[in-house]
Design a protein around this motif. Structure first.
Motif, short mmCIF file in Angstrom:
data_model
loop_
_atom_site.label_atom_id
_atom_site.label_comp_id
_atom_site.label_asym_id
_atom_site.label_seq_id
_atom_site.Cartn_x
_atom_site.Cartn_y
_atom_site.Cartn_z
N GLU A 104 10.98 3.49 1.48
CA GLU A 104 11.52 4.80 1.13
C GLU A 104 10.47 5.61 0.38
OE1 GLU A 104 15.20 4.71 -0.91
OE2 GLU A 104 16.19 3.39 0.54
N ASN A 105 10.32 6.86 0.75
CA ASN A 105 9.36 7.76 0.10
C ASN A 105 7.96 7.13 0.01
OD1 ASN A 105 11.46 9.68 -0.47
ND2 ASN A 105 12.09 8.36 -2.18
N PRO A 106 7.38 6.76 1.16
CA PRO A 106 6.06 6.13 1.13
C PRO A 106 5.00 7.08 0.59
CG PRO A 106 6.63 6.78 3.37
CD PRO A 106 7.87 6.98 2.54
N VAL A 107 4.01 6.49 -0.05
CA VAL A 107 2.88 7.26 -0.55
C VAL A 107 2.08 7.82 0.63
CG1 VAL A 107 0.67 7.07 -1.76
CG2 VAL A 107 2.71 5.97 -2.69
N ASP A 108 1.62 9.05 0.52
CA ASP A 108 0.80 9.68 1.55
C ASP A 108 -0.64 9.19 1.37
OD1 ASP A 108 -0.31 11.27 3.50
OD2 ASP A 108 -0.36 13.07 2.25
N ILE A 109 -0.98 8.11 2.06
CA ILE A 109 -2.28 7.48 1.89
C ILE A 109 -3.38 8.34 2.51
CG2 ILE A 109 -3.69 5.47 2.47
CD1 ILE A 109 -1.56 4.91 0.36
N PHE A 132 -2.65 1.50 9.24
CA PHE A 132 -2.17 2.74 8.64
C PHE A 132 -1.03 3.39 9.42
CE2 PHE A 132 -6.40 1.97 7.05
CZ PHE A 132 -6.26 2.20 5.70
N LYS A 133 -0.45 2.62 10.36
CA LYS A 133 0.73 3.13 11.05
C LYS A 133 1.86 3.34 10.05
CE LYS A 133 2.04 0.79 14.65
NZ LYS A 133 2.30 -0.34 15.59
N PRO A 134 2.72 4.34 10.28
CA PRO A 134 3.87 4.55 9.37
C PRO A 134 4.73 3.31 9.26
CG PRO A 134 3.61 6.40 10.88
CD PRO A 134 2.67 5.33 11.36
N LEU A 135 5.33 3.11 8.08
CA LEU A 135 6.16 1.95 7.83
C LEU A 135 7.52 2.43 7.37
CD1 LEU A 135 5.85 -1.15 7.90
CD2 LEU A 135 5.29 -1.07 5.47
N SER A 136 8.49 2.39 8.29
CA SER A 136 9.79 3.04 8.04
C SER A 136 10.63 2.33 6.99
CB SER A 136 10.58 3.12 9.36
OG SER A 136 10.80 1.83 9.89
N MET A 196 0.83 -1.21 0.00
CA MET A 196 0.00 0.00 0.00
C MET A 196 0.86 1.25 0.00
SD MET A 196 -2.81 1.30 2.82
CE MET A 196 -1.55 1.61 4.08
N TYR A 197 1.90 1.27 0.86
CA TYR A 197 2.75 2.47 0.96
C TYR A 197 3.66 2.64 -0.25
CZ TYR A 197 1.19 3.69 5.63
OH TYR A 197 0.43 4.09 6.71
N ARG A 198 3.73 1.59 -1.08
CA ARG A 198 4.42 1.75 -2.37
C ARG A 198 3.48 2.25 -3.45
NH1 ARG A 198 6.94 -3.41 -0.75
NH2 ARG A 198 9.11 -3.01 -0.15
N GLY A 199 2.20 2.38 -3.11
CA GLY A 199 1.23 2.95 -4.04
C GLY A 199 0.56 1.96 -4.96
N ILE A 200 0.49 0.68 -4.55
CA ILE A 200 -0.02 -0.34 -5.46
C ILE A 200 -1.49 -0.13 -5.83
CG2 ILE A 200 -0.75 -2.00 -3.70
CD1 ILE A 200 0.47 -4.20 -5.51
N VAL A 201 -2.26 0.54 -4.96
CA VAL A 201 -3.66 0.83 -5.30
C VAL A 201 -3.93 2.34 -5.29
CG1 VAL A 201 -4.61 -1.39 -4.58
CG2 VAL A 201 -4.36 0.44 -2.89
N GLY A 202 -2.87 3.13 -5.37
CA GLY A 202 -3.04 4.57 -5.44
C GLY A 202 -2.89 5.26 -4.10
#
Length: 291
Positions: free
Chosen positions: A120-125, A113-117, A91-97
């Motif tokens: 790198e450069n996670p998508v702002d969900i 939806f906790k941050p995932l360190s 999700m944080y790589r943007g696989i569904v936007g």
């Protein structure tokens, strides 16, 4: 046909690592199965490693707290791999936007939806209404007792828009104590049946096994090319997943398939064989309950 055993200790020395399902094997959603906990402690004391591999949509540390609070002895396991962690990374790589319509229970699923360190450069969900969404994140039904078909109108709209559904828990059903509940996998299956695209990250799909191996490799006692056995009560999740990974499997017949296998303490052999024939998935070993 599989070999029916009476205790894990009968075969445990053949394996360095056990990938062990949680719900239906170690606990029933409410209380631990103390015989299973004791068996895992004994296996670890003899040099084995236990990686809990669960289709929980939660991060591993949330699952650790949950099972500890439930009464599962922390000395019964070494590491945890969750479908939630695999799905969160995607999700944080943007696989569904970036803008997603969320299906699940609040606040129970908020940890997803906790941050995932590690990304790198996670998508702002951003959680948005379905009409504004670029994709769907599904941790489970809004109502675990409701027929998944109640979501057909939303799914028809989502399919028409070409939205992908990220499924954080491929399980179809689970038994919480004596109550059977629907899981995210039932919704994903419905969406796929309707012509939508569902993306899976838990058992029996490869991402969670990759994660389990990484969690094992991070342990100080890890070794190259360990002998692994997968243990679980889901014939089409735990057992099929183990087969697809080319590892041996131990099927716990007293969980989801207790009625079909006529399991009281141990499965009825004829009923077990009929069930296996119907499912077209053959475990290496079977036992009524993990002990």
């Amino acid at each position: 046909m599989p070999q029916i055993i009476t205790a894990f200790s009968e075969i445990s020395t053949q394996y360095d690592v056990a990938f062990v399902d949680l719900w239906g094997c170690i606990h029933n959603g409410l209380t631990p199965f103390q015989d299973a906990v004791a068996a895992m402690k004994t296996y670890r004391a003899a040099g084995g490693t236990v990686v809990l591999v669960t289709n929980s949509p939660r991060p591993w540390d949330s699952v650790a707290k949950q099972i500890t609070d439930m009464g599962v002895d922390p000395d019964s396991w070494d590491a945890i791999a969750t479908s939630g962690d695999s799905a969160r990374a995607a999700m944080y790589r943007g696989i569904v936007g970036q803008k997603i319509w969320f299906m699940g229970e609040t606040p129970r699923d908020d940890d997803f939806f906790k941050p995932l360190s590690i990304i790198e450069n996670p998508v702002d969900i951003q959680k948005v209404p379905l009409e504004e969404a670029e994709g769907i994140v599904c941790c489970g039904p809004f109502d675990t007792q409701a027929d998944p078909a109640v979501n057909r109108p939303e799914f028809l709209y989502a399919k028409t828009k070409g939205l992908k559904l990220l499924c954080a828990n491929p399980d179809i059903i689970v038994d919480r104590g004596e109550t059977r509940e629907w899981c995210a996998g039932a919704l994903a299956a419905l969406y796929t049946e309707m012509g939508g695209e569902s993306l899976y990250f838990g058992k029996p799909h490869p991402p969670i096994y990759d994660l389990a191996r990484r969690r094992y490799a991070a342990l100080p006692q890890s070794m190259n090319d360990p002998r692994i056995i997968a243990i679980g009560d889901g014939i089409r999740t735990d057992i099929l997943g183990g087969q697809m990974e080319d590892i041996d499997t131990l099927f716990i017949t007293g969980g989801l398939a207790a009625a079909e296998t006529k399991t009281d303490i141990q499965p009825d052999e004829a009923a077990l064989n009929a069930y296996i024939e119907t499912e077209k998935v053959t475990p290496t070993y079977c036992i009524g309950f993990l002990r």
